[in-house]
Design an enzyme around this catalytic site. Structure first.
Site, PDB file in Angstrom:
ATOM      1  N   SER A 110     -16.115  32.992  20.562  1.00 25.60           N
ATOM      2  CA  SER A 110     -15.437  33.305  21.823  1.00 25.60           C
ATOM      3  C   SER A 110     -16.098  34.454  22.562  1.00 25.60           C
ATOM      4  CB  SER A 110     -14.008  33.770  21.540  1.00 25.60           C
ATOM      5  OG  SER A 110     -13.232  32.744  21.020  1.00 25.60           O
ATOM      6  N   HIS A 124     -19.087  26.777  23.504  1.00 25.32           N
ATOM      7  CA  HIS A 124     -17.751  27.386  23.477  1.00 25.32           C
ATOM      8  C   HIS A 124     -16.709  26.436  24.081  1.00 25.32           C
ATOM      9  CE1 HIS A 124     -14.973  30.905  24.857  1.00 25.32           C
ATOM     10  NE2 HIS A 124     -14.561  30.382  23.710  1.00 25.32           N
ATOM     11  N   GLU A 139     -18.330  26.155  27.632  1.00 27.00           N
ATOM     12  CA  GLU A 139     -19.313  27.151  28.093  1.00 27.00           C
ATOM     13  C   GLU A 139     -20.536  26.991  27.185  1.00 27.00           C
ATOM     14  OE1 GLU A 139     -17.837  31.439  29.739  1.00 27.00           O
ATOM     15  OE2 GLU A 139     -17.161  30.969  27.736  1.00 27.00           O
ATOM     16  N   ASN A 146     -13.813  34.715  28.393  1.00 28.50           N
ATOM     17  CA  ASN A 146     -12.994  35.759  27.763  1.00 28.50           C
ATOM     18  C   ASN A 146     -13.184  37.143  28.361  1.00 28.50           C
ATOM     19  OD1 ASN A 146     -11.304  34.395  25.946  1.00 28.50           O
ATOM     20  ND2 ASN A 146     -13.138  33.842  24.781  1.00 28.50           N
TER      21      ASN A 146
HETATM   22  N1  CAA Z   1      -3.556  19.762  20.993  1.00 27.91           N
HETATM   23  C1  CAA Z   1      -3.869  18.606  21.584  1.00 27.91           C
HETATM   24  N2  CAA Z   1      -3.242  18.169  22.705  1.00 27.91           N
HETATM   25  C2  CAA Z   1      -2.264  18.924  23.192  1.00 27.91           C
HETATM   26  C3  CAA Z   1      -1.859  20.139  22.615  1.00 27.91           C
HETATM   27  C4  CAA Z   1      -2.563  20.549  21.459  1.00 27.91           C
HETATM   28  N3  CAA Z   1      -2.294  21.716  20.842  1.00 27.91           N
HETATM   29  N4  CAA Z   1      -0.847  20.668  23.336  1.00 27.91           N
HETATM   30  C5  CAA Z   1      -0.614  19.805  24.343  1.00 27.91           C
HETATM   31  N5  CAA Z   1      -1.464  18.762  24.273  1.00 27.91           N
HETATM   32  C6  CAA Z   1      -1.559  17.622  25.192  1.00 27.91           C
HETATM   33  C7  CAA Z   1      -0.278  16.803  25.199  1.00 27.91           C
HETATM   34  O1  CAA Z   1      -0.312  15.824  24.172  1.00 27.91           O
HETATM   35  C8  CAA Z   1      -0.295  16.179  26.584  1.00 27.91           C
HETATM   36  O2  CAA Z   1      -1.174  15.083  26.591  1.00 27.91           O
HETATM   37  P1  CAA Z   1      -0.918  13.823  27.597  1.00 27.91           P
HETATM   38  O3  CAA Z   1      -1.251  14.311  28.960  1.00 27.91           O
HETATM   39  O4  CAA Z   1      -1.862  12.800  27.096  1.00 27.91           O
HETATM   40  O5  CAA Z   1       0.517  13.447  27.440  1.00 27.91           O
HETATM   41  C9  CAA Z   1      -0.970  17.271  27.449  1.00 27.91           C
HETATM   42  O6  CAA Z   1      -1.675  18.134  26.537  1.00 27.91           O
HETATM   43  C10 CAA Z   1       0.063  18.080  28.207  1.00 27.91           C
HETATM   44  O7  CAA Z   1       0.992  18.573  27.236  1.00 27.91           O
HETATM   45  P2  CAA Z   1       2.532  18.868  27.521  1.00 27.91           P
HETATM   46  O8  CAA Z   1       3.004  18.016  28.658  1.00 27.91           O
HETATM   47  O9  CAA Z   1       3.268  18.798  26.226  1.00 27.91           O
HETATM   48  O10 CAA Z   1       2.556  20.403  27.870  1.00 27.91           O
HETATM   49  P3  CAA Z   1       1.956  21.171  29.083  1.00 27.91           P
HETATM   50  O11 CAA Z   1       1.971  20.379  30.332  1.00 27.91           O
HETATM   51  O12 CAA Z   1       2.638  22.473  29.039  1.00 27.91           O
HETATM   52  O13 CAA Z   1       0.411  21.397  28.690  1.00 27.91           O
HETATM   53  C11 CAA Z   1      -1.276  22.735  27.774  1.00 27.91           C
HETATM   54  C12 CAA Z   1       0.019  22.011  27.512  1.00 27.91           C
HETATM   55  C13 CAA Z   1      -2.371  21.735  28.176  1.00 27.91           C
HETATM   56  C14 CAA Z   1      -1.685  23.426  26.488  1.00 27.91           C
HETATM   57  C15 CAA Z   1      -1.032  23.743  28.963  1.00 27.91           C
HETATM   58  O14 CAA Z   1       0.080  24.550  28.675  1.00 27.91           O
HETATM   59  C16 CAA Z   1      -2.220  24.615  29.249  1.00 27.91           C
HETATM   60  O15 CAA Z   1      -3.182  24.223  29.896  1.00 27.91           O
HETATM   61  N6  CAA Z   1      -2.168  25.889  28.743  1.00 27.91           N
HETATM   62  C17 CAA Z   1      -3.237  26.840  28.924  1.00 27.91           C
HETATM   63  C18 CAA Z   1      -4.338  26.561  27.940  1.00 27.91           C
HETATM   64  C19 CAA Z   1      -5.476  27.506  28.092  1.00 27.91           C
HETATM   65  O16 CAA Z   1      -5.517  28.407  28.905  1.00 27.91           O
HETATM   66  N7  CAA Z   1      -6.494  27.324  27.226  1.00 27.91           N
HETATM   67  C20 CAA Z   1      -7.629  28.198  27.151  1.00 27.91           C
HETATM   68  C21 CAA Z   1      -7.357  29.239  26.091  1.00 27.91           C
HETATM   69  S1  CAA Z   1      -8.657  30.421  25.999  1.00 27.91           S
HETATM   70  C22 CAA Z   1      -9.806  29.646  25.078  1.00 27.91           C
HETATM   71  O17 CAA Z   1      -9.647  28.578  24.590  1.00 27.91           O
HETATM   72  C23 CAA Z   1     -11.076  30.404  24.863  1.00 27.91           C
HETATM   73  C24 CAA Z   1     -11.081  31.402  23.780  1.00 27.91           C
HETATM   74  O18 CAA Z   1     -12.187  31.688  23.304  1.00 27.91           O
HETATM   75  C25 CAA Z   1      -9.903  32.134  23.309  1.00 27.91           C
HETATM   76  P1  NAD Z   2      -8.468  29.573  12.826  1.00 32.82           P
HETATM   77  O1  NAD Z   2      -8.029  30.822  12.177  1.00 32.82           O
HETATM   78  O2  NAD Z   2      -7.461  28.580  13.326  1.00 32.82           O
HETATM   79  O3  NAD Z   2      -9.467  28.758  11.862  1.00 32.82           O
HETATM   80  C1  NAD Z   2     -10.591  29.328  11.229  1.00 32.82           C
HETATM   81  C2  NAD Z   2     -10.907  28.447  10.023  1.00 32.82           C
HETATM   82  O4  NAD Z   2     -12.161  28.868   9.456  1.00 32.82           O
HETATM   83  C3  NAD Z   2      -9.864  28.540   8.904  1.00 32.82           C
HETATM   84  O5  NAD Z   2      -9.415  27.241   8.576  1.00 32.82           O
HETATM   85  C4  NAD Z   2     -10.627  29.176   7.733  1.00 32.82           C
HETATM   86  O6  NAD Z   2     -10.213  28.678   6.470  1.00 32.82           O
HETATM   87  C5  NAD Z   2     -12.060  28.757   8.043  1.00 32.82           C
HETATM   88  N1  NAD Z   2     -13.075  29.613   7.433  1.00 32.82           N
HETATM   89  C6  NAD Z   2     -13.074  30.980   7.350  1.00 32.82           C
HETATM   90  N2  NAD Z   2     -14.203  31.400   6.741  1.00 32.82           N
HETATM   91  C7  NAD Z   2     -14.927  30.267   6.452  1.00 32.82           C
HETATM   92  C8  NAD Z   2     -16.182  30.040   5.834  1.00 32.82           C
HETATM   93  N3  NAD Z   2     -16.935  31.047   5.394  1.00 32.82           N
HETATM   94  N4  NAD Z   2     -16.636  28.760   5.706  1.00 32.82           N
HETATM   95  C9  NAD Z   2     -15.871  27.711   6.150  1.00 32.82           C
HETATM   96  N5  NAD Z   2     -14.674  27.877   6.738  1.00 32.82           N
HETATM   97  C10 NAD Z   2     -14.210  29.137   6.897  1.00 32.82           C
HETATM   98  O7  NAD Z   2      -9.425  30.032  14.039  1.00 32.82           O
HETATM   99  P2  NAD Z   2      -9.732  29.271  15.408  1.00 32.82           P
HETATM  100  O8  NAD Z   2      -8.713  29.665  16.405  1.00 32.82           O
HETATM  101  O9  NAD Z   2      -9.990  27.846  15.126  1.00 32.82           O
HETATM  102  O10 NAD Z   2     -11.086  29.997  15.848  1.00 32.82           O
HETATM  103  C11 NAD Z   2     -12.310  29.661  15.272  1.00 32.82           C
HETATM  104  C12 NAD Z   2     -13.446  30.157  16.160  1.00 32.82           C
HETATM  105  O11 NAD Z   2     -13.319  29.566  17.461  1.00 32.82           O
HETATM  106  C13 NAD Z   2     -13.479  31.664  16.371  1.00 32.82           C
HETATM  107  O12 NAD Z   2     -14.827  32.084  16.486  1.00 32.82           O
HETATM  108  C14 NAD Z   2     -12.737  31.823  17.690  1.00 32.82           C
HETATM  109  O13 NAD Z   2     -13.080  33.003  18.371  1.00 32.82           O
HETATM  110  C15 NAD Z   2     -13.250  30.596  18.435  1.00 32.82           C
HETATM  111  N6  NAD Z   2     -12.381  30.129  19.523  1.00 32.82           N
HETATM  112  C16 NAD Z   2     -11.023  30.213  19.388  1.00 32.82           C
HETATM  113  C17 NAD Z   2     -10.224  29.747  20.414  1.00 32.82           C
HETATM  114  C18 NAD Z   2      -8.729  29.796  20.313  1.00 32.82           C
HETATM  115  O14 NAD Z   2      -8.041  29.635  21.314  1.00 32.82           O
HETATM  116  N7  NAD Z   2      -8.167  30.008  19.133  1.00 32.82           N
HETATM  117  C19 NAD Z   2     -10.802  29.187  21.564  1.00 32.82           C
HETATM  118  C20 NAD Z   2     -12.198  29.087  21.655  1.00 32.82           C
HETATM  119  C21 NAD Z   2     -12.981  29.584  20.627  1.00 32.82           C
END
Ligand code: CAA
Ligand code: NAD
Length: 284
Positions: free
Chosen positions: A119, A140, A152, A190
């Protein structure tokens, strides 16, 4: 380069989602996790989501069955010897990732591309743990992987043009849109998202509002699909903290200091949805 077999390392919420979209798109997938329970949980989640897609009419029963058969579960990283692309999705920690990349470099065939779903961590530093930095790249995905369109794509300093093009095409073959960004802490996604989440946590910490109110403001006022605290719980509070620490350390700027309340929750094991408790409670 022709990618046929993809290994996904880590079967958590991201790894399982990546394995799912790869299998549905016709790739053979090896899903690896060192934790047997996590591997099982990740695989069951894939089966459940694909079954839901069949009910919704988005996938045929035959395609569901074939997709599931294309995924092989394993606790052995040695299976990387048989793949064209590895996508690593383990915990957001540089030491853990570099150890895995150094192992993969020994095991994977010479032509294999090693991608990381990090991330925020520097791709160039992860690549330096291998003797093939030209074949290391950031791929990503966003959470939830089956739903979000963005990947990304981040080159390290030495990533070759050929590897970049192959990964861009692979992302497109998964029905995603690839956007190239440069190798800076947090990339674009991020660097923009996480300070907003961190600031939302500060508003709770400083007593400006309750979590529910903060989320309502951002949902109803800014049309965000989830409020920032619900989203933080969804991403994982440990992952949010690691990303803030990478931004803080990488830029040396205090505007990225993680909120003490975020640290406290992570120390308590309140990691959000995946642990059952974060800013909100989730029944398992
Ligand atoms: N896994 C798979 N599919 C999922 C899901 C999950 N965890 N949660 C929801 N869905 C699917 C549903 O099955 C549904 O699919 P259909 O259109 O085929 O029916 C669709 O998503 C919409 O779901 P819902 O109607 O139940 O709920 P919603 O309209 O509230 O949408 C959401 C759910 C898509 C998650 C929406 O809330 C959303 O877009 N949230 C923001 C997500 C976001 O910002 N993601 C980026 C996070 S940051 C990141 O990923 C980077 C990082 O490194 C941290
Ligand atoms: P998570 O905690 O759900 O899963 C991590 C998994 O890695 C666990 O099942 C753990 O058992 C496994 N693991 C740990 N050490 C290991 C090893 N040495 N060998 C094999 N498996 C190992 O975490 P996550 O949310 O899936 O995030 C995973 C990566 O994806 C991170 O780098 C995170 O920053 C990135 N990411 C996360 C998100 C998010 O929304 N959570 C979105 C984009 C990218």
């Amino acid at each position: 380069m022709n990618i046929k077999k993809i290994m996904v390392i880590g079967a958590g919420q991201m790894g399982a989602g990546i394995a799912q979209v790869c299998a549905v798109s016709g790739y053979d997938v090896i899903l690896h996790d060192t934790n047997a329970e996590a591997l099982d949980h990740g695989f069951k989640g894939i089966e459940k989501r694909l079954a839901r897609d069949v009910v919704k009419g988005k996938l045929s029963e035959d395609d569901k069955h074939a997709s599931i058969l294309r995924i092989k579960k394993t606790d052995a990283i040695d299976e990387a010897a048989n793949c064209d692309l590895v996508i690593e999705a383990v915990v957001e920690n540089m030491d853990v990732k570099t150890k895995i990349f150094s192992q993969l470099d020994q095991i994977a065939p010479a032509h294999a591309i090693l991608a990381t779903n990090t991330s925020s961590l520097p791709i160039t530093e992860i690549a330096a743990a291998t003797k093939r930095p030209d074949k290391v790249i950031g791929m990503h995905f966003m959470n939830p992987v089956p739903v979000m369109k963005l990947v990304e794509v981040i080159r390290g300093l030495a990533t070759s043009d050929k590897v970049f093009e192959t990964i861009k095409q692979t992302a497109e073959s998964l029905n995603k849109t690839a956007v190239e960004v440069n190798d800076f802490p947090g990339f674009v996604s991020n660097r923009v998202l996480m300070p907003m989440i961190n600031e939302a946590i500060y508003t709770v910490y400083e007593g400006v509002a309750e979590p529910e109110a903060v989320d309502e403001v951002m949902k109803l006022g800014m049309n965000h699909p989830m409020g920032p605290l619900t989203l933080a719980d969804f991403i994982g509070l440990d992952t949010c903290l690691y990303i803030m620490e990478t931004l803080h350390e990488g830029f040396g700027d205090d505007k990225y200091r993680p909120c003490p309340l975020l640290r406290k929750y992570v120390k308590a094991g309140w990691l959000g949805k995946k642990s059952g408790r974060g800013f909100y409670s989730y029944s398992k």
